[in-house]
Motif scaffolding. Sequence first.
Motif, PDB file in Angstrom:
ATOM      1  N   HIS A 251       0.649  -1.191   0.071  1.00 56.65           N
ATOM      2  CA  HIS A 251      -0.082   0.147   0.063  1.00 56.65           C
ATOM      3  C   HIS A 251       0.851   1.266   0.038  1.00 56.65           C
ATOM      4  CE1 HIS A 251      -3.825  -1.742   0.916  1.00 56.65           C
ATOM      5  NE2 HIS A 251      -3.058  -2.856   1.052  1.00 56.65           N
ATOM      6  N   ALA A 252       1.749   1.224   0.739  1.00 57.81           N
ATOM      7  CA  ALA A 252       2.577   2.573   0.995  1.00 57.81           C
ATOM      8  C   ALA A 252       3.769   2.531   0.105  1.00 57.81           C
ATOM      9  CB  ALA A 252       3.200   2.589   2.421  1.00 57.81           C
ATOM     10  N   LEU A 253       4.532   1.682  -0.197  1.00 56.96           N
ATOM     11  CA  LEU A 253       5.822   1.854  -1.100  1.00 56.96           C
ATOM     12  C   LEU A 253       5.289   2.186  -2.536  1.00 56.96           C
ATOM     13  CD1 LEU A 253       8.680   1.453  -1.262  1.00 56.96           C
ATOM     14  CD2 LEU A 253       8.615  -0.827  -1.720  1.00 56.96           C
ATOM     15  N   ARG A 254       4.178   1.362  -3.012  1.00 57.75           N
ATOM     16  CA  ARG A 254       3.729   1.606  -4.464  1.00 57.75           C
ATOM     17  C   ARG A 254       3.509   3.075  -5.007  1.00 57.75           C
ATOM     18  NH1 ARG A 254      -0.353  -2.641  -6.476  1.00 57.75           N
ATOM     19  NH2 ARG A 254       0.091  -2.770  -8.832  1.00 57.75           N
ATOM     20  N   ASN A 255       2.936   3.548  -3.691  1.00 57.41           N
ATOM     21  CA  ASN A 255       2.413   4.991  -3.868  1.00 57.41           C
ATOM     22  C   ASN A 255       3.575   6.075  -3.610  1.00 57.41           C
ATOM     23  OD1 ASN A 255      -0.221   5.011  -4.512  1.00 57.41           O
ATOM     24  ND2 ASN A 255      -0.655   3.783  -2.698  1.00 57.41           N
ATOM     25  N   ALA A 256       4.547   5.464  -3.059  1.00 56.23           N
ATOM     26  CA  ALA A 256       5.790   6.414  -2.580  1.00 56.23           C
ATOM     27  C   ALA A 256       6.596   6.493  -3.622  1.00 56.23           C
ATOM     28  CB  ALA A 256       6.662   5.943  -1.393  1.00 56.23           C
ATOM     29  N   LEU A 257       6.649   5.409  -4.823  1.00 56.58           N
ATOM     30  CA  LEU A 257       7.466   5.281  -5.835  1.00 56.58           C
ATOM     31  C   LEU A 257       7.786   6.243  -6.784  1.00 56.58           C
ATOM     32  CD1 LEU A 257       7.480   1.508  -6.506  1.00 56.58           C
ATOM     33  CD2 LEU A 257       9.276   2.568  -5.835  1.00 56.58           C
ATOM     34  N   MET A 258       6.551   7.070  -7.040  1.00 55.80           N
ATOM     35  CA  MET A 258       6.496   7.931  -8.031  1.00 55.80           C
ATOM     36  C   MET A 258       7.772   8.905  -8.143  1.00 55.80           C
ATOM     37  SD  MET A 258       4.683   8.396 -10.342  1.00 55.80           S
ATOM     38  CE  MET A 258       4.010   9.863 -11.061  1.00 55.80           C
ATOM     39  N   PRO A 259       7.947   9.625  -6.990  1.00 54.10           N
ATOM     40  CA  PRO A 259       9.124  10.508  -6.997  1.00 54.10           C
ATOM     41  C   PRO A 259      10.583   9.829  -7.063  1.00 54.10           C
ATOM     42  CG  PRO A 259       8.056  10.452  -4.737  1.00 54.10           C
ATOM     43  CD  PRO A 259       7.089   9.991  -5.689  1.00 54.10           C
ATOM     44  N   VAL A 260      10.438   8.648  -6.353  1.00 56.12           N
ATOM     45  CA  VAL A 260      11.692   7.904  -6.281  1.00 56.12           C
ATOM     46  C   VAL A 260      11.997   7.647  -7.870  1.00 56.12           C
ATOM     47  CG1 VAL A 260      12.667   5.707  -5.337  1.00 56.12           C
ATOM     48  CG2 VAL A 260      11.152   7.036  -3.972  1.00 56.12           C
ATOM     49  N   VAL A 261      11.176   7.287  -8.658  1.00 58.11           N
ATOM     50  CA  VAL A 261      11.486   6.937 -10.132  1.00 58.11           C
ATOM     51  C   VAL A 261      11.860   8.093 -10.647  1.00 58.11           C
ATOM     52  CG1 VAL A 261      10.418   6.138 -12.183  1.00 58.11           C
ATOM     53  CG2 VAL A 261       9.713   4.978 -10.224  1.00 58.11           C
ATOM     54  N   THR A 262      11.548   9.381 -10.480  1.00 60.93           N
ATOM     55  CA  THR A 262      11.923  10.675 -11.053  1.00 60.93           C
ATOM     56  C   THR A 262      13.584  10.485 -10.622  1.00 60.93           C
ATOM     57  OG1 THR A 262       9.789  11.400 -10.476  1.00 60.93           O
ATOM     58  CG2 THR A 262      11.528  12.828 -11.744  1.00 60.93           C
ATOM     59  N   VAL A 263      13.725  10.507  -9.352  1.00 63.39           N
ATOM     60  CA  VAL A 263      15.046  10.559  -8.738  1.00 63.39           C
ATOM     61  C   VAL A 263      16.102   9.693  -9.562  1.00 63.39           C
ATOM     62  CG1 VAL A 263      16.545  10.534  -6.584  1.00 63.39           C
ATOM     63  CG2 VAL A 263      14.570  11.969  -6.696  1.00 63.39           C
ATOM     64  N   ILE A 264      15.620   8.379  -9.715  1.00 64.48           N
ATOM     65  CA  ILE A 264      16.384   7.427 -10.102  1.00 64.48           C
ATOM     66  C   ILE A 264      16.922   7.668 -11.512  1.00 64.48           C
ATOM     67  CG2 ILE A 264      16.598   5.155 -11.203  1.00 64.48           C
ATOM     68  CD1 ILE A 264      14.557   4.170  -8.589  1.00 64.48           C
ATOM     69  N   GLY A 265      15.679   8.293 -12.418  1.00 65.15           N
ATOM     70  CA  GLY A 265      16.217   8.853 -13.881  1.00 65.15           C
ATOM     71  C   GLY A 265      17.169  10.003 -13.681  1.00 65.15           C
ATOM     72  N   LEU A 266      17.110  10.888 -12.834  1.00 67.23           N
ATOM     73  CA  LEU A 266      17.757  12.144 -12.665  1.00 67.23           C
ATOM     74  C   LEU A 266      19.156  11.481 -12.222  1.00 67.23           C
ATOM     75  CD1 LEU A 266      15.546  14.709 -11.158  1.00 67.23           C
ATOM     76  CD2 LEU A 266      16.307  14.535 -13.297  1.00 67.23           C
ATOM     77  N   GLN A 267      19.441  10.153 -11.615  1.00 65.67           N
ATOM     78  CA  GLN A 267      20.597   9.785 -11.339  1.00 65.67           C
ATOM     79  C   GLN A 267      21.596   9.693 -12.560  1.00 65.67           C
ATOM     80  OE1 GLN A 267      22.024  10.440  -8.462  1.00 65.67           O
ATOM     81  NE2 GLN A 267      20.062  11.407  -8.243  1.00 65.67           N
ATOM     82  N   VAL A 268      21.165   9.554 -13.919  1.00 67.56           N
ATOM     83  CA  VAL A 268      21.871   8.908 -15.033  1.00 67.56           C
ATOM     84  C   VAL A 268      22.985   9.860 -15.243  1.00 67.56           C
ATOM     85  CG1 VAL A 268      21.783   8.819 -17.409  1.00 67.56           C
ATOM     86  CG2 VAL A 268      19.953   7.861 -15.948  1.00 67.56           C
ATOM     87  N   GLY A 269      22.688  11.266 -15.122  1.00 66.33           N
ATOM     88  CA  GLY A 269      23.678  12.164 -15.224  1.00 66.33           C
ATOM     89  C   GLY A 269      24.970  11.860 -14.172  1.00 66.33           C
ATOM     90  N   THR A 270      24.456  11.845 -12.831  1.00 66.63           N
ATOM     91  CA  THR A 270      25.488  11.519 -11.860  1.00 66.63           C
ATOM     92  C   THR A 270      26.301  10.311 -12.119  1.00 66.63           C
ATOM     93  OG1 THR A 270      23.935  12.204 -10.483  1.00 66.63           O
ATOM     94  CG2 THR A 270      25.703  11.607  -9.412  1.00 66.63           C
ATOM     95  N   MET A 271      25.538   9.361 -12.828  1.00 71.76           N
ATOM     96  CA  MET A 271      26.171   8.113 -12.949  1.00 71.76           C
ATOM     97  C   MET A 271      27.282   8.151 -13.955  1.00 71.76           C
ATOM     98  SD  MET A 271      25.306   4.937 -12.150  1.00 71.76           S
ATOM     99  CE  MET A 271      24.049   4.486 -10.994  1.00 71.76           C
ATOM    100  N   LEU A 272      27.074   9.123 -15.056  1.00 74.35           N
ATOM    101  CA  LEU A 272      28.075   9.335 -16.227  1.00 74.35           C
ATOM    102  C   LEU A 272      29.263  10.079 -15.637  1.00 74.35           C
ATOM    103  CD1 LEU A 272      25.507   9.595 -19.253  1.00 74.35           C
ATOM    104  CD2 LEU A 272      27.223   7.811 -19.161  1.00 74.35           C
TER     105      LEU A 272
END
Lengths: 336, 297
Positions: A251-272
């Motif tokens: 119930h909680a994690l699924r709904n909390a995932l939205m901002p987390v997914v964005t942050v994961i996407g934004l980490q691509v620059g950090t990764m490179l």
Amino acid sequence: MFTFILRRLAVVIPTFLGITVLAFALIHLIPGDPVLVMVGERKLDPEFYKAAMTRLGLDQPLYLQYWHYLTGMLHGNLGESIVTHEPVLSEFLKLFPATLELSICAMIFATVFGLAAGVIAATRRGTVLDHGVMGAALTGYSMPIFWWGLILIIVFSVNLGWTPVSGRIDLEFDIAPRTGLMLIDTLLAHDLDAFKSAVMHLILPSIVLGTIPLAVIARMTRSAMLEVLREDYIRTARAKGLSPVRIVLVHALRNALMPVVTVIGLQVGTMLAGAVLTETIFSWPGIGKWLIDSISRRDYPVVQGGILLVATLIILVNLLVDVLYGVINPRIRHAR
Amino acid sequence: MADNTLPTPAYPSPLKEFWLSFKVNKGATVALVYFVLLVLAALLAPWIAPHAPAEQYRDALLSPPPWAGGNAWRFVLGTDEVGRDILSRLLHGARLSLMIGFTSVLLSLIPGVVLGLVAAFYPGKIGTAIMRLMDIMMALPSLLLAIAIVAVLGPGLGNTVLAIAIVGLPSYVRLARASAMTELNRDYVIASRLAGAGQLRLMFDTVLPNCMAPLIVQATLGFSSAILDAAALGFLGLGAPPPMPEWGTMLATARDYIQSAWWVVTMPGLAILITVLALNLMGDGLRDALDPKLKKG
């Protein structure tokens, strides 16, 4: 949906053009004459100099040079390396799978442990465990990863002898590159020992490259979870007598995932950016090490093309994240 | 006439009020104490360092710290491959790191604020052009952009500062613009404009002081990433050149000794980590104290 994508593209294209201007300017800002820089210390006869200027198109006005650069680039021509005389694009494509493999493994590491740490900290809010996890996350966020890599090598490679110090695979294995991803290539070659060797080589670099994203994901997961856990439907779920594990994970994690997914996407620059440091420490043959090596070899076309390609990659990934975000969340899509 | 006005309550001075809410955050307070000590150590380095940073003790090459099997208490943190005292080099390195951080933050904060205010006051062509340029600069991660700039300008301390300043610029521009835009619609700005204040006065005297809180927080965080990026450039051989005791540069030469002399590698990195961590903790504390709206749950 279609207009949404178009709108995103309209923002991306000027940015991309700006990057090409930046990359083009790069080679013209280098102090000294580019031809002299390329031939190095040797004496030049004026004939050769003129021929080189014409061959490189440097005798033309700047705007024409930029136009040729832009049209050439759109045809996939990014110039060739002064050192190896190979086209920059084909060198990039040859080395990119190594960086991709490392980044994927680092991202998996960061996501799994980041989510777990964030969830644990949020559900144990205010306890010693919460403070400990968040303290560790802030430390990870502040980590000079080039030093972190050296420390891990000292502990696990030098003292314990568990993992190799550098490279992608032990030299005794000769694996034909098919996908360029060592883990998959070794499996395709049905060579289990080589696969094990590749895994061992990946562990430390993945941890090093994944450390900062892990910290960011953990912090983001914790704050997103804390917000969701306050919601009424969580109280309802508790009242229904669902098990705490089910409430938190489903119930909680699924709904909390939205901002987390964005942050994961934004980490691509950090990764490179991190890949530049990580690959240098572990002698990992990817594009980060390639860029740094070309800078020290003064291989300017590679530096120029490499930076352009990396920037393009980041722009594309950010665009993809934006579009995916719009697909998941209609409110974003229909916002002005 | 009888004095029937209520006595004004004694509000604490703004500085005291800030301190009262800052010291609630224990981590940030400890970090502040560390930072003050670091600044003192950097300022006093020539007097408190036990040795000169470039002095080579040929009789004590790679001597371990005395508390880890070494024999000489004159080198508290051991010596490096040419017999230089690591503690002295770290203390002198603190001057470099703090100088790099301070200069580059100033060099990006001032133009950043000016550009941001201009973008907010002239949202037409000028503002759009500025913001587009910042978008382009933000397309590359900061370290990569800094590497690209240093690749063009050549390695060195000055170019490191310049590269880091350029890289930091967009965040200040965006922040200054965003906070100025919200202030522009406030009554006090309109009143000031009606009273005939000029554009420059409106920008720097009326609006800017009310945008300072987020900028101060960002400057603290910018300071920490400046130190981190400078060390990374030094480590890659693109920053301060080798004989300088810059923390990242020290690590670059220490790489050859990971098999034999762990202290040469460990100490400079610890200095970087603790300093960056302290600045990040201070940034969190400052944000909570200056900007209660942003306070996290």
